[in-house]
Structure formats: structure tokens, C-alpha cells
Design a protein around this motif. Structure first.
Motif, PDB file in Angstrom:
ATOM      1  N   SER A   1       6.158  -2.984   7.912  1.00  0.00           N
ATOM      2  CA  SER A   1       4.785  -3.462   7.920  1.00  0.00           C
ATOM      3  C   SER A   1       3.944  -2.458   8.695  1.00  0.00           C
ATOM      4  O   SER A   1       4.077  -2.330   9.907  1.00  0.00           O
ATOM      5  CB  SER A   1       4.743  -4.837   8.587  1.00  0.00           C
ATOM      6  OG  SER A   1       3.432  -5.332   8.537  1.00  0.00           O
ATOM      7  N   GLY A   2       3.115  -1.719   7.994  1.00  0.00           N
ATOM      8  CA  GLY A   2       2.338  -0.668   8.642  1.00  0.00           C
ATOM      9  C   GLY A   2       3.238   0.435   9.146  1.00  0.00           C
ATOM     10  O   GLY A   2       4.390   0.573   8.712  1.00  0.00           O
ATOM     11  N   CYS A   3       2.739   1.220  10.066  1.00  0.00           N
ATOM     12  CA  CYS A   3       3.502   2.357  10.593  1.00  0.00           C
ATOM     13  C   CYS A   3       3.330   2.399  12.104  1.00  0.00           C
ATOM     14  O   CYS A   3       2.194   2.481  12.599  1.00  0.00           O
ATOM     15  CB  CYS A   3       2.992   3.658   9.999  1.00  0.00           C
ATOM     16  SG  CYS A   3       3.028   3.692   8.192  1.00  0.00           S
TER      17      CYS A   3
ATOM     18  N   ARG B   1       6.366   5.262  17.151  1.00  0.00           N
ATOM     19  CA  ARG B   1       7.216   6.258  16.479  1.00  0.00           C
ATOM     20  C   ARG B   1       7.855   5.584  15.269  1.00  0.00           C
ATOM     21  O   ARG B   1       8.545   4.575  15.414  1.00  0.00           O
ATOM     22  CB  ARG B   1       8.289   6.784  17.422  1.00  0.00           C
ATOM     23  CG  ARG B   1       7.677   7.531  18.600  1.00  0.00           C
ATOM     24  CD  ARG B   1       8.601   8.629  19.103  1.00  0.00           C
ATOM     25  NE  ARG B   1       9.761   8.088  19.786  1.00  0.00           N
ATOM     26  CZ  ARG B   1       9.877   7.976  21.104  1.00  0.00           C
ATOM     27  NH1 ARG B   1       8.883   8.356  21.878  1.00  0.00           N
ATOM     28  NH2 ARG B   1      10.969   7.507  21.635  1.00  0.00           N
ATOM     29  N   ASP B   2       7.614   6.165  14.096  1.00  0.00           N
ATOM     30  CA  ASP B   2       8.025   5.455  12.885  1.00  0.00           C
ATOM     31  C   ASP B   2       7.893   6.371  11.670  1.00  0.00           C
ATOM     32  O   ASP B   2       7.201   7.388  11.717  1.00  0.00           O
ATOM     33  CB  ASP B   2       7.095   4.240  12.694  1.00  0.00           C
ATOM     34  CG  ASP B   2       7.622   3.190  11.737  1.00  0.00           C
ATOM     35  OD1 ASP B   2       8.765   3.333  11.248  1.00  0.00           O
ATOM     36  OD2 ASP B   2       6.888   2.219  11.500  1.00  0.00           O
ATOM     37  N   ALA B   3       8.557   5.948  10.590  1.00  0.00           N
ATOM     38  CA  ALA B   3       8.305   6.549   9.280  1.00  0.00           C
ATOM     39  C   ALA B   3       7.049   5.910   8.695  1.00  0.00           C
ATOM     40  O   ALA B   3       6.589   4.875   9.175  1.00  0.00           O
ATOM     41  CB  ALA B   3       9.491   6.293   8.365  1.00  0.00           C
ATOM     42  N   CYS B   4       6.508   6.531   7.665  1.00  0.00           N
ATOM     43  CA  CYS B   4       5.273   6.001   7.081  1.00  0.00           C
ATOM     44  C   CYS B   4       5.222   6.339   5.588  1.00  0.00           C
ATOM     45  O   CYS B   4       6.174   6.916   5.043  1.00  0.00           O
ATOM     46  CB  CYS B   4       4.067   6.563   7.840  1.00  0.00           C
ATOM     47  SG  CYS B   4       2.562   5.581   7.654  1.00  0.00           S
TER      48      CYS B   4
ATOM     49  N   LEU C   1       0.827  -1.213   0.000  1.00  0.00           N
ATOM     50  CA  LEU C   1       0.000   0.000   0.000  1.00  0.00           C
ATOM     51  C   LEU C   1       0.852   1.249   0.000  1.00  0.00           C
ATOM     52  O   LEU C   1       0.353   2.346  -0.051  1.00  0.00           O
ATOM     53  CB  LEU C   1      -0.847   0.057   1.272  1.00  0.00           C
ATOM     54  CG  LEU C   1      -2.062  -0.846   1.297  1.00  0.00           C
ATOM     55  CD1 LEU C   1      -2.697  -0.792   2.666  1.00  0.00           C
ATOM     56  CD2 LEU C   1      -3.054  -0.421   0.241  1.00  0.00           C
ATOM     57  N   SER C   2       2.127   1.059   0.090  1.00  0.00           N
ATOM     58  CA  SER C   2       3.026   2.138   0.395  1.00  0.00           C
ATOM     59  C   SER C   2       3.215   3.096  -0.761  1.00  0.00           C
ATOM     60  O   SER C   2       2.324   3.856  -1.109  1.00  0.00           O
ATOM     61  CB  SER C   2       4.345   1.539   0.808  1.00  0.00           C
ATOM     62  OG  SER C   2       4.820   0.720  -0.238  1.00  0.00           O
ATOM     63  N   ALA C   3       4.360   3.051  -1.378  1.00  0.00           N
ATOM     64  CA  ALA C   3       4.618   3.991  -2.453  1.00  0.00           C
ATOM     65  C   ALA C   3       3.633   3.753  -3.581  1.00  0.00           C
ATOM     66  O   ALA C   3       3.303   4.663  -4.322  1.00  0.00           O
ATOM     67  CB  ALA C   3       6.041   3.835  -2.943  1.00  0.00           C
TER      68      ALA C   3
ATOM     69  N   ASP D   1       7.185   9.082   3.362  1.00  0.00           N
ATOM     70  CA  ASP D   1       8.503   9.420   3.931  1.00  0.00           C
ATOM     71  C   ASP D   1       9.628   8.713   3.191  1.00  0.00           C
ATOM     72  O   ASP D   1      10.811   9.031   3.407  1.00  0.00           O
ATOM     73  CB  ASP D   1       8.578   8.994   5.405  1.00  0.00           C
ATOM     74  CG  ASP D   1       7.671   9.805   6.307  1.00  0.00           C
ATOM     75  OD1 ASP D   1       7.522  11.015   6.052  1.00  0.00           O
ATOM     76  OD2 ASP D   1       7.117   9.229   7.258  1.00  0.00           O
ATOM     77  N   SER D   2       9.287   7.746   2.369  1.00  0.00           N
ATOM     78  CA  SER D   2      10.300   6.919   1.714  1.00  0.00           C
ATOM     79  C   SER D   2      11.371   7.760   1.044  1.00  0.00           C
ATOM     80  O   SER D   2      11.075   8.791   0.435  1.00  0.00           O
ATOM     81  CB  SER D   2       9.651   6.030   0.656  1.00  0.00           C
ATOM     82  OG  SER D   2       9.133   4.892   1.262  1.00  0.00           O
ATOM     83  N   GLY D   3      12.596   7.269   1.139  1.00  0.00           N
ATOM     84  CA  GLY D   3      13.729   7.974   0.528  1.00  0.00           C
ATOM     85  C   GLY D   3      14.337   9.021   1.429  1.00  0.00           C
ATOM     86  O   GLY D   3      15.433   9.508   1.179  1.00  0.00           O
TER      87      GLY D   3
HETATM   88  C1  4AZ Z   1       6.418   3.602   2.493  1.00  0.00           C
HETATM   89  O1  4AZ Z   1       5.788   2.850   1.812  1.00  0.00           O
HETATM   90  C2  4AZ Z   1       6.741   3.180   3.870  1.00  0.00           C
HETATM   91  N1  4AZ Z   1       6.773   2.165   8.714  1.00  0.00           N
HETATM   92  C3  4AZ Z   1       7.756   3.818   4.503  1.00  0.00           C
HETATM   93  C4  4AZ Z   1       8.085   3.442   5.777  1.00  0.00           C
HETATM   94  C5  4AZ Z   1       7.409   2.447   6.407  1.00  0.00           C
HETATM   95  C6  4AZ Z   1       6.386   1.786   5.787  1.00  0.00           C
HETATM   96  C7  4AZ Z   1       6.056   2.162   4.497  1.00  0.00           C
HETATM   97  C8  4AZ Z   1       7.820   2.055   7.792  1.00  0.00           C
HETATM   98  O2  4AZ Z   1       6.748   4.681   2.063  1.00  0.00           O
END
Ligand code: 4AZ
Length: 288
Positions: free
Chosen positions: A251-253, A226-229, A4-6, A232-234
């Protein structure tokens, strides 16, 4: 959730938000996805190497076309995640995205502060593996130099910043809640570098990816939160003032037991041959 991410960001953000409401079919309780990812607002002036990747053509102009993060490691050199530049995200090969830009010096995506710089060349790691997520990095060359002082140093192999339990900060304009609340302002979250054994236990291998200690690191908190989501990628993970990771997957955030996984910067330095730069290549990379 990698799927579901990028990939979600390849669609309009409103659809990405709706998609996150679909039950994720994972072992984690559904409610865990609504855990706030625990960031706090920061000013880009305090981390001027944090940049946004933008294409208004592809992602719309509301948030200046932001779709991923990046980090300036040279005045004309930005690192980001390879998966940010995949055709599933951009809809075409990156060199055909005419308005691909890096936005630097802009805390609030709704403002016009800072600068937008065209990307003149894109190099995506050919060894990026979509199945296990290894090698998730790419190098962008900018058409104009960023201001001096907007570059972060990279932590080489053996740097103490990689030691488990080290406190680190992850930066980005991504989802601030795990429910599709894309931030307008830059945020950071404080996470802890985890031992490889914990990361391997969390991600022994599934269709989301597999933790590989040689090219990845993971960071989070035992309690989650506390996490990236997504979005935020890259972007950068910085410890002791040096870049140690690029936001890659998870997996999830913010779920307990599912730390964020990052591209290990010491490994990309080795792949790029940047770990022992000669004066000439170092000069090129720094745009001097
Ligand atoms: C994303 O798809 C993604 N919780 C980045 C970080 C995380 C999950 C997904 C980590 O951009």
C-alpha cells in the motif's frame, strides 16, 4: 497502491506521475506518499542478476522502455512478477509483445552499456490471483545466455535468510520518491524481513490484496521510508547473498505500517518443482 501500481505503468510515465497526485483514499496520511523510498545508487556490476524488463513499443524509449524489474536465476532464465505481464500492463498477451526484452548489465537506462536480450518464451503462473496477489511470479526464457556469473542463487524453504529481522536489499529502477520520479540509475534500499504476524496485521485483506504467509513475505522498516515502489515490481529482494523475494505489491511506498510485500521465493521453487532439481532440470534452467 496496487491499483495505481503496474497499471499506472501501462500508461505513459508522465500520466503515471500525474495519477499518483490523486488522493489515494487510504487510511495513511496523504503526505506519507511523498516519503522518499530511501534507496541509494548502486552499480549493476555489484548485482549483475538484477535486470530490467523493457518494451519501447509500449512504454517509450526514454528510459529504454523499462517497465518492471526481473532477476536472472539461470543464464537464460529470468524471474519476474506475473502482474508485470498482465494485459492491463502490456496491452496484449506477453507473447504478442514483439519487442519484449531483458536488459542486463546496464546501471543507467540512458546508457547503452550491457546487453538487451530478446525473450523467447514467457510462462506466467496460471495460479496468479489478482484479488489477493498470490502467486505473483513468471518465468522468462532468454534467446541468448547472459554472462556466467550474472546469476543469483535462490533461498529454499528453511533457509536462514527468511528469518525475521534479516537485513535484505531490494533493487530496481522504479519510482524513487513515491511521486512518479522514475530512476534512470539502478538503486537499492535496505529493508528488514518482518515476522508474518506483522505482515498479516498490515494486510488482513482489502481490495489491494491480502498477506498470505505461505506464498509471500514482507519487508520494511517500522518507521517506513525504505521500500520498493512502482516500476520495481518483479525485481529482486536479496538477503545473505540469496534471492528471497520478488517485488510484488504494497500500500503506497515507504509508509509506516505498510511494508512492501514480496513473492516468497521458497514457495515459487515448490510450485515450479525447482526445490529439489534433478541434474537434468537444473542444467536446463542454468542453460548449461
Ligand atoms: C508496484 O506496483 C509496487 N511499496 C511495487 C511495490 C510496492 C508497491 C507497489 C511496495 O509495482
Amino acid at each position: 497502491m496496487r491499483r495505481l501500481s503496474a497499471r499506472a505503468l501501462a500508461r505513459p510515465l508522465v500520466l503515471a506521475a500525474a495519477a499518483t497526485a490523486i488522493p489515494l483514499g487510504s487510511a495513511a496520511p496523504a503526505s506519507a506518499d511523498s516519503v522518499v523510498v530511501g534507496g541509494f545508487p548502486v552499480e549493476v556490476a555489484d548485482s549483475p542478476w538484477t535486470v530490467a524488463l523493457s518494451s519501447r513499443d509500449r512504454f517509450g524509449g526514454t528510459r529504454a522502455g523499462q517497465f518492471c524489474g526481473g532477476v536472472a536465476v539461470g543464464r537464460t532464465t529470468v524471474l519476474t512478477a506475473a502482474h508485470c505481464l498482465g494485459e492491463e500492463v502490456l496491452g496484449s498477451p506477453p507473447d504478442q509483445v514483439e519487442d519484449l526484452k531483458v536488459i542486463a548489465g546496464r546501471t543507467d537506462l540512458l546508457s547503452d552499456e550491457g546487453q538487451e536480450v530478446r525473450v523467447s518464451a514467457v510462462w506466467v503462473n496460471p495460479a496468479h490471483d489478482d484479488a489477493d496477489n498470490s502467486g505473483d511470479f513468471a518465468v522468462l526464457t532468454l534467446s541468448e545466455a547472459l554472462p556466467a556469473g550474472s546469476v543469483v542463487g535462490m533461498a529454499a524453504e528453511g533457509d536462514p535468510a527468511y528469518t525475521p529481522d534479516t537485513q535484505a536489499l531490494v533493487y530496481g529502477w522504479g519510482d524513487a520518491s513515491g511521486a512518479g520520479d522514475y530512476a534512470n540509475g539502478l538503486r537499492a534500499a535496505r529493508v528488514r524481513v518482518l515476522p508474518d504476524a506483522s505482515c498479516e496485521r498490515a494486510y488482513p485483506g482489502s481490495d489491494e490484496g491480502r498477506y498470505l504467509a505461505s506464498s509471500m513475505l514482507c519487508a520494511g522498516e517500522d518507521a517506513g521510508g525504505r521500500d520498493a515502489c512502482q516500476g520495481d515490481s518483479g525485481g529482486p529482494l536479496v538477503a545473505q547473498g540469496r534471492l528471497i523475494g520478488l517485488v510484488s505489491w504494497g500500500s503506497g511506498c515507504g509508509r509506516p505500517g505498510s511494508p512492501g510485500v514480496y513473492t516468497r521465493v521458497s514457495s515459487l521453487l515448490q510450485t515450479l518443482g525447482w526445490d529439489a532439481p534433478t541434474a537434468a532440470t537444473k542444467g536446463q534452467r542454468e542453460g548449461v
